[in-house]
Design an enzyme around this catalytic site. Structure first.
Site, PDB file in Angstrom:
ATOM      1  N   LYS A  83       4.229   0.805  -8.518  1.00  0.00           N
ATOM      2  CA  LYS A  83       5.542   0.420  -7.979  1.00  0.00           C
ATOM      3  C   LYS A  83       5.989  -0.867  -8.659  1.00  0.00           C
ATOM      4  O   LYS A  83       5.242  -1.858  -8.668  1.00  0.00           O
ATOM      5  CB  LYS A  83       5.388   0.213  -6.470  1.00  0.00           C
ATOM      6  CG  LYS A  83       6.644   0.388  -5.664  1.00  0.00           C
ATOM      7  CD  LYS A  83       6.257   0.287  -4.176  1.00  0.00           C
ATOM      8  CE  LYS A  83       7.405   0.539  -3.278  1.00  0.00           C
ATOM      9  NZ  LYS A  83       7.042   0.218  -1.881  1.00  0.00           N
TER      10      LYS A  83
HETATM   11  C1  E4P Z   1       9.442   1.295   0.473  1.00  0.00           C
HETATM   12  O1  E4P Z   1       8.741   1.628  -0.440  1.00  0.00           O
HETATM   13  C2  E4P Z   1       9.326   0.018   1.182  1.00  0.00           C
HETATM   14  O2  E4P Z   1       7.944  -0.278   1.303  1.00  0.00           O
HETATM   15  C3  E4P Z   1       9.882   0.034   2.577  1.00  0.00           C
HETATM   16  O3  E4P Z   1      10.509   1.272   2.864  1.00  0.00           O
HETATM   17  C4  E4P Z   1      10.672  -1.154   2.963  1.00  0.00           C
HETATM   18  O4  E4P Z   1      11.124  -0.997   4.280  1.00  0.00           O
HETATM   19  P1  E4P Z   1      11.682  -2.216   5.142  1.00  0.00           P
HETATM   20  O5  E4P Z   1      13.049  -2.559   4.627  1.00  0.00           O
HETATM   21  O6  E4P Z   1      11.744  -1.684   6.545  1.00  0.00           O
HETATM   22  O7  E4P Z   1      10.721  -3.354   4.979  1.00  0.00           O
END
Ligand code: E4P
Length: 217
Positions: A83
């Site tokens: 990522k």
């Molecule tokens: C996605 O890969 C992220 O880890 C996640 O969906 C972020 O979500 P949040 O905005 O609720 O922290």
């Protein structure tokens, strides 16, 4: 639509995986902090539970360091998706690692133009954050629709991974729009089973059943 679970909580992942609800996992530095675990150890454990893509995020900001971190994360297991953030260095990292045959998830996407760049850089997944757009009074679901249109216009293979999902409505709307994947916390996935009319109907059935005086077993 594939379901990824957005957590580094191994017990929660295992519970949902046993029910067939987990097609993959997404983590990020905040979720690793929440888990209280070492990133390499917990990610390896998750990869041993789930056969689908498990996203593990780099934390360097320069492309050469991101690439080195990405390669190290990818050594954990064959189902790692590296990522990277949607920055210019993140896009360079995406191109290099994708060309090397690794899965790459480009995260922190907040515009259709950013999604277009990620697709051109060979991303396996693009992660537009719905909830964080809603938080600032923009329409996160509109972004998912826009990216769907752009990707379909040019037959990009990059999968739309709807992220920052906060509600059951986000999930159903993403499925209607045609997001390829959604990632949500375990509580949101479990909450999809709830409906007030299910509870009301079950209450009535139980009351009527008690009046029959019967037993099945
Ligand atoms: C996605 O890969 C992220 O880890 C996640 O969906 C972020 O979500 P949040 O905005 O609720 O922290």
């Amino acid at each position: 639509m594939k379901f990824f679970v957005d957590t580094a909580d191994v017990a929660a992942i295992a519970e949902l995986n046993d029910l067939g609800m987990v097609d993959g996992v997404t983590t990020n530095p905040s979720l690793i902090l929440k888990s209280g675990r070492d990133i390499l150890e917990v990610t390896k454990e998750i990869c041993g539970i789930v056969s689908g893509p498990v996203s593990a995020e780099v934390v360097a900001l320069k492309a050469d360091e991101m690439i080195a971190e990405g390669r190290k994360l990818a050594e954990i297991a064959p189902n790692i998706a590296v990522k990277v953030p949607l920055t210019w260095d993140g896009l360079k990292t995406c191109k290099t690692l994708s060309d090397d045959g690794f899965m790459v998830n480009v995260t922190l996407c907040f515009s259709a133009n950013q999604a277009l760049l990620a697709a051109k850089a060979g991303a396996t997944f693009i992660s537009p954050f719905i909830g964080r757009l809603d938080d600032i009074n923009l329409d996160g679901l509109e972004l998912i629709q826009d990216i769907r249109t752009v990707y379909d216009n040019y037959s990009f293979k990059t999968q739309i991974l709807a992220a920052s999902i906060r509600t059951a409505n986000h999930v159903s709307q993403c499925a209607l729009i045609g997001a390829d994947v959604m990632t949500a916390p375990p509580a949101v996935i479990k909450g999809l089973a709830s409906h007030v009319l299910t509870d009301k109907g079950l209450e009535q059935f139980m009351a009527d059943w008690a009046k029959t005086g019967q037993k099945i077993i």
